[in-house]
Write a protein that holds these residues in place. Sequence first.
Motif, short mmCIF file in Angstrom:
data_model
loop_
_atom_site.label_atom_id
_atom_site.label_comp_id
_atom_site.label_asym_id
_atom_site.label_seq_id
_atom_site.Cartn_x
_atom_site.Cartn_y
_atom_site.Cartn_z
N ALA A 1 0.81 -1.36 -0.07
CA ALA A 1 -0.07 -0.06 -0.06
C ALA A 1 0.92 1.17 -0.14
O ALA A 1 0.61 2.26 -0.69
CB ALA A 1 -0.89 0.00 1.02
N ASN A 2 2.14 1.00 0.94
CA ASN A 2 3.10 2.21 0.76
C ASN A 2 3.61 2.53 -0.65
O ASN A 2 3.29 3.69 -0.90
CB ASN A 2 4.04 2.21 1.94
N THR A 3 3.66 1.54 -1.37
CA THR A 3 4.35 1.72 -2.75
C THR A 3 3.47 2.09 -3.60
O THR A 3 3.76 2.84 -4.56
CB THR A 3 4.99 0.35 -3.06
N HIS A 4 2.07 1.68 -3.43
CA HIS A 4 1.21 2.28 -4.29
C HIS A 4 0.89 3.97 -3.99
O HIS A 4 0.90 4.73 -4.87
CB HIS A 4 -0.26 1.72 -3.91
N LEU A 5 0.84 4.16 -2.75
CA LEU A 5 0.89 5.66 -2.41
C LEU A 5 2.29 6.45 -3.22
O LEU A 5 2.04 7.58 -3.51
CB LEU A 5 1.11 5.85 -1.06
N LEU A 6 3.33 5.85 -3.25
CA LEU A 6 4.42 6.46 -3.73
C LEU A 6 4.27 6.54 -5.15
O LEU A 6 4.64 7.70 -5.83
CB LEU A 6 5.73 5.55 -3.52
#
Length: 280
Positions: free
Chosen positions: A225-230
Amino acid sequence: MSHKEIRKAFLGALSTALVIGGVVAVSAQAAVPDYGPLIQKLSHQRLHLVKTLPTGIHGLTALLAETSTGQKNLAFGLDGKYLIPGPVIAANGKMLNTEMAEKLGLVPKPLPVAQVLNQAVAAPGFVLGHGGPMVAAFMDPNCIFCHKFYEAVLPELKAGKLRIKVVPVAFLKPSSLPKAVAILSAKDPAKAWAFDEAHFNVHTEEGGITPAKNLKVPATARIEANTHLLARTGEIATPTVMVCRKDGKPVLWHGVAPDHLKQIQDGSIGDLLPTGSCRG
């Protein structure tokens, strides 16, 4: 900052890149190797191959892979033997990742900086440092430029003059996700991150933390999810750092240039509040 300087800072943020000396068009589409088993093996059975796409470069194939939860990932296969999870840059400076991601419909519309910053503060992560203004940073445990950023501001962190909300992501290498999971799952993630940095191998560009063997844990979905936010920042590059200016306006840096570091080190930045807004 000039256009040339901005581009240099951006390229500096790409920790793992394959530079193609020239684009070699192929007159006939050769049989595409089956990259399915390689993707499954290197992702510890977490990813499966969905689609392949020709790149126009001899031996190089774009690969669209997906997790069981629907998270899509773009990588490249080379000669049926190698998997390239990081950026691929042609000799003319063009990044093939962006072109392929657009063709595959993977590029999301960038969010406003203030919105990304607000979500980054609430995202799974941890805080380095014990005092001073707060900044937020997306970092991969195998990112050499994240490591250089960390070492550059370590004196400020130790002196209580800076805090960093680390939002761990994973995309640079096959070991990035297991390492990020190990860090986020640790009893003290900040201490685990410090260990990863203290034992960072600059020659292989590998963080020092031991990768997690079990990825069937909540931290895996949180890292994804963090990578998607990035990606919603407009670029998948690390470190991506968000700071508050003294006037309360948030700014985002894809890569940390010398003048960015100077602003942090001499106290020219404002403070990021726990609410995700900048102190005005």
